[in-house]
Design a protein around this motif. Sequence first.
Motif, PDB file in Angstrom:
ATOM      1  N   TYR A 163       0.857  -1.187   0.000  1.00  0.00           N
ATOM      2  CA  TYR A 163       0.000   0.000   0.000  1.00  0.00           C
ATOM      3  C   TYR A 163       0.896   1.240   0.000  1.00  0.00           C
ATOM      4  O   TYR A 163       2.013   1.206   0.526  1.00  0.00           O
ATOM      5  CB  TYR A 163      -0.893  -0.017   1.251  1.00  0.00           C
ATOM      6  N   PRO A 164       0.433   2.375  -0.575  1.00  0.00           N
ATOM      7  CA  PRO A 164       1.251   3.589  -0.558  1.00  0.00           C
ATOM      8  C   PRO A 164       1.474   4.101   0.861  1.00  0.00           C
ATOM      9  O   PRO A 164       0.530   4.198   1.655  1.00  0.00           O
ATOM     10  CB  PRO A 164       0.414   4.593  -1.358  1.00  0.00           C
ATOM     11  N   LEU A 165       2.714   4.424   1.171  1.00  0.00           N
ATOM     12  CA  LEU A 165       3.035   5.037   2.450  1.00  0.00           C
ATOM     13  C   LEU A 165       4.261   5.918   2.286  1.00  0.00           C
ATOM     14  O   LEU A 165       5.313   5.467   1.834  1.00  0.00           O
ATOM     15  CB  LEU A 165       3.300   3.980   3.528  1.00  0.00           C
ATOM     16  N   ASN A 166       4.105   7.172   2.632  1.00  0.00           N
ATOM     17  CA  ASN A 166       5.190   8.149   2.627  1.00  0.00           C
ATOM     18  C   ASN A 166       4.769   9.279   3.545  1.00  0.00           C
ATOM     19  O   ASN A 166       3.638   9.302   4.028  1.00  0.00           O
ATOM     20  CB  ASN A 166       5.473   8.657   1.207  1.00  0.00           C
ATOM     21  N   PHE A 167       5.645  10.214   3.812  1.00  0.00           N
ATOM     22  CA  PHE A 167       5.283  11.230   4.802  1.00  0.00           C
ATOM     23  C   PHE A 167       4.320  12.279   4.269  1.00  0.00           C
ATOM     24  O   PHE A 167       3.754  13.045   5.043  1.00  0.00           O
ATOM     25  CB  PHE A 167       6.522  11.875   5.438  1.00  0.00           C
ATOM     26  N   ILE A 168       4.076  12.298   2.951  1.00  0.00           N
ATOM     27  CA  ILE A 168       3.057  13.194   2.403  1.00  0.00           C
ATOM     28  C   ILE A 168       1.678  12.553   2.546  1.00  0.00           C
ATOM     29  O   ILE A 168       0.749  13.134   3.112  1.00  0.00           O
ATOM     30  CB  ILE A 168       3.334  13.526   0.926  1.00  0.00           C
ATOM     31  N   VAL A 169       1.531  11.344   2.009  1.00  0.00           N
ATOM     32  CA  VAL A 169       0.268  10.605   2.123  1.00  0.00           C
ATOM     33  C   VAL A 169       0.492   9.526   3.175  1.00  0.00           C
ATOM     34  O   VAL A 169       0.944   8.432   2.869  1.00  0.00           O
ATOM     35  CB  VAL A 169      -0.120   9.972   0.767  1.00  0.00           C
ATOM     36  N   HIS A 170       0.179   9.841   4.424  1.00  0.00           N
ATOM     37  CA  HIS A 170       0.607   8.964   5.503  1.00  0.00           C
ATOM     38  C   HIS A 170      -0.519   8.413   6.369  1.00  0.00           C
ATOM     39  O   HIS A 170      -0.429   7.285   6.862  1.00  0.00           O
ATOM     40  CB  HIS A 170       1.609   9.709   6.395  1.00  0.00           C
ATOM     41  N   LYS A 191       5.378   3.656  -3.263  1.00  0.00           N
ATOM     42  CA  LYS A 191       5.373   5.121  -3.361  1.00  0.00           C
ATOM     43  C   LYS A 191       6.097   5.807  -2.201  1.00  0.00           C
ATOM     44  O   LYS A 191       5.605   6.779  -1.633  1.00  0.00           O
ATOM     45  CB  LYS A 191       3.934   5.645  -3.451  1.00  0.00           C
ATOM     46  N   PRO A 192       7.282   5.327  -1.810  1.00  0.00           N
ATOM     47  CA  PRO A 192       7.975   5.966  -0.682  1.00  0.00           C
ATOM     48  C   PRO A 192       8.363   7.417  -0.949  1.00  0.00           C
ATOM     49  O   PRO A 192       8.542   8.193  -0.014  1.00  0.00           O
ATOM     50  CB  PRO A 192       9.209   5.091  -0.478  1.00  0.00           C
ATOM     51  N   PHE A 193       8.477   7.768  -2.250  1.00  0.00           N
ATOM     52  CA  PHE A 193       8.785   9.150  -2.613  1.00  0.00           C
ATOM     53  C   PHE A 193       7.555   9.873  -3.162  1.00  0.00           C
ATOM     54  O   PHE A 193       7.675  10.897  -3.844  1.00  0.00           O
ATOM     55  CB  PHE A 193       9.926   9.192  -3.628  1.00  0.00           C
ATOM     56  N   ALA A 194       6.378   9.346  -2.865  1.00  0.00           N
ATOM     57  CA  ALA A 194       5.113   9.966  -3.275  1.00  0.00           C
ATOM     58  C   ALA A 194       5.066  10.216  -4.774  1.00  0.00           C
ATOM     59  O   ALA A 194       4.643  11.276  -5.243  1.00  0.00           O
ATOM     60  CB  ALA A 194       4.871  11.263  -2.508  1.00  0.00           C
ATOM     61  N   GLY A 195       5.496   9.197  -5.540  1.00  0.00           N
ATOM     62  CA  GLY A 195       5.435   9.321  -6.988  1.00  0.00           C
ATOM     63  C   GLY A 195       6.320  10.419  -7.540  1.00  0.00           C
ATOM     64  O   GLY A 195       6.028  10.980  -8.593  1.00  0.00           O
ATOM     65  N   GLY A 196       7.420  10.729  -6.841  1.00  0.00           N
ATOM     66  CA  GLY A 196       8.344  11.755  -7.304  1.00  0.00           C
ATOM     67  C   GLY A 196       8.133  13.119  -6.681  1.00  0.00           C
ATOM     68  O   GLY A 196       8.916  14.040  -6.922  1.00  0.00           O
ATOM     69  N   MET A 197       7.096  13.277  -5.845  1.00  0.00           N
ATOM     70  CA  MET A 197       6.850  14.567  -5.200  1.00  0.00           C
ATOM     71  C   MET A 197       7.886  14.857  -4.115  1.00  0.00           C
ATOM     72  O   MET A 197       8.151  16.004  -3.799  1.00  0.00           O
ATOM     73  CB  MET A 197       5.455  14.600  -4.593  1.00  0.00           C
ATOM     74  N   ALA A 201      15.687  12.290  -0.284  1.00  0.00           N
ATOM     75  CA  ALA A 201      15.764  10.859   0.025  1.00  0.00           C
ATOM     76  C   ALA A 201      15.968  10.578   1.508  1.00  0.00           C
ATOM     77  O   ALA A 201      15.321   9.669   2.054  1.00  0.00           O
ATOM     78  CB  ALA A 201      16.862  10.201  -0.807  1.00  0.00           C
ATOM     79  N   PRO A 202      16.847  11.300   2.212  1.00  0.00           N
ATOM     80  CA  PRO A 202      16.996  11.014   3.646  1.00  0.00           C
ATOM     81  C   PRO A 202      15.698  11.176   4.422  1.00  0.00           C
ATOM     82  O   PRO A 202      15.372  10.337   5.272  1.00  0.00           O
ATOM     83  CB  PRO A 202      18.057  12.034   4.088  1.00  0.00           C
ATOM     84  N   LEU A 203      14.938  12.231   4.137  1.00  0.00           N
ATOM     85  CA  LEU A 203      13.662  12.421   4.839  1.00  0.00           C
ATOM     86  C   LEU A 203      12.697  11.284   4.530  1.00  0.00           C
ATOM     87  O   LEU A 203      12.049  10.738   5.430  1.00  0.00           O
ATOM     88  CB  LEU A 203      13.015  13.754   4.432  1.00  0.00           C
ATOM     89  N   GLU A 242      14.688  19.272  13.364  1.00  0.00           N
ATOM     90  CA  GLU A 242      14.666  20.043  12.124  1.00  0.00           C
ATOM     91  C   GLU A 242      14.045  19.236  10.984  1.00  0.00           C
ATOM     92  O   GLU A 242      13.286  19.775  10.165  1.00  0.00           O
ATOM     93  CB  GLU A 242      16.088  20.474  11.743  1.00  0.00           C
ATOM     94  N   GLU A 243      14.352  17.944  10.931  1.00  0.00           N
ATOM     95  CA  GLU A 243      13.785  17.103   9.869  1.00  0.00           C
ATOM     96  C   GLU A 243      12.279  16.938  10.045  1.00  0.00           C
ATOM     97  O   GLU A 243      11.522  16.944   9.062  1.00  0.00           O
ATOM     98  CB  GLU A 243      14.484  15.747   9.863  1.00  0.00           C
ATOM     99  N   ARG A 244      11.821  16.778  11.258  1.00  0.00           N
ATOM    100  CA  ARG A 244      10.372  16.677  11.498  1.00  0.00           C
ATOM    101  C   ARG A 244       9.666  17.972  11.099  1.00  0.00           C
ATOM    102  O   ARG A 244       8.565  17.937  10.537  1.00  0.00           O
ATOM    103  CB  ARG A 244      10.108  16.345  12.964  1.00  0.00           C
ATOM    104  N   ALA A 245      10.298  19.101  11.372  1.00  0.00           N
ATOM    105  CA  ALA A 245       9.717  20.387  10.974  1.00  0.00           C
ATOM    106  C   ALA A 245       9.650  20.506   9.458  1.00  0.00           C
ATOM    107  O   ALA A 245       8.667  21.021   8.898  1.00  0.00           O
ATOM    108  CB  ALA A 245      10.539  21.531  11.561  1.00  0.00           C
ATOM    109  N   GLU A 246      10.679  20.002   8.767  1.00  0.00           N
ATOM    110  CA  GLU A 246      10.680  20.038   7.303  1.00  0.00           C
ATOM    111  C   GLU A 246       9.596  19.125   6.731  1.00  0.00           C
ATOM    112  O   GLU A 246       8.932  19.475   5.742  1.00  0.00           O
ATOM    113  CB  GLU A 246      12.056  19.626   6.774  1.00  0.00           C
ATOM    114  N   ILE A 247       9.386  17.971   7.338  1.00  0.00           N
ATOM    115  CA  ILE A 247       8.310  17.082   6.902  1.00  0.00           C
ATOM    116  C   ILE A 247       6.963  17.790   7.049  1.00  0.00           C
ATOM    117  O   ILE A 247       6.117  17.745   6.138  1.00  0.00           O
ATOM    118  CB  ILE A 247       8.332  15.771   7.712  1.00  0.00           C
TER     119      ILE A 247
END
Length: 347
Positions: A163-170, A191-197, A201-203, A242-247
Amino acid sequence: METVTLGQTNLRVSRIGFGAIPIQRLGDDDAIAVIRRCLELGVTYLDTANQYSTSEGRIGKALEGWSGPVVLSTKTQSRTTDGVAEHLAQSLRMMRVDSIDLYQLHNVSTFADYEKVMAPGGAYDTVMTAVKDGRVKHVGITSHQIDVAKEAVKSGRFETVMYPLNFIVHEPGEELLAMADQHGVGFIAMKPFAGGMIDNAPLAMKYLLQYPSVIPIPGVERLAEIEEIVGIVESPRELTTEERAEIDRLRRETGNRFCRRCDYCQPCTAGIPISVVLAFPTMVRRMPHENVVSGWIAAALEKATECTSCGACEERCPYQLPIREMLSENVDNYRRLKEEWQASQSR
């Protein structure tokens, strides 16, 4: 490379997998080199599908002479007994193996499809026959629709769910993951990179690696990509403040109204490369404007003006996107950007 057990199967898989969609765009030699590099780096879970044209055959060629561990996963999008049997035979032949470790029913994203594949004597039963005779070791399902995926997990008839899972569609994926863990069903994250959105990569990878039972399968096209991803996996994974804030910032900026580039909307009756056109906003952010108002990108946007508004693409889209509206918006934005760029060149 760290390995984990996939759900309640006996499959010991690498912490990340290899998504084999992008290698369709490569020549044979380059594709085989990418696959072999994955294996050398310890990425032993290879995920492909009958639908991915040359992908299975290239995996088969890459495995020639390989004596290390490998877990092969492929899929069938057929909904009929004969179609599944044909696809399975082709997958075994193309990958040059006697059995497939994980065989998945592909893109079961409506309840009508779910009922069709689960009907007595149907696709699911055909796969289970292959399990009994040893051609398939484990059975899974992939879906883009949360309610269908939850029904499959609860059924107790599938050992894995993709199933799709990434920090955009989570949120839907996180809900499904909790259910999968409860039922002992392995969770494979497409879709770990949300289809290229997501281009960080580290995030993207660190977000997914916080879930110990999730196996992300990033699509890989270049040696540098898999080397970067493996490096992330083998580094400290805890997200910084900082990374959580960027997400959070990227979630607010992106929303959910974007193309995942699965191409299930195809074929377009007017021949429009829909996913290319819908990716226009991303291309504008990432590329020089000169490149997006000329060449193949411009050709795709010009082709989109031929949309007949038949709606067939929207009926097939697993994310229920308003594709016709989005095509029109992107064409308007393309024309505006092209006029601005041309004006800037004449000054």
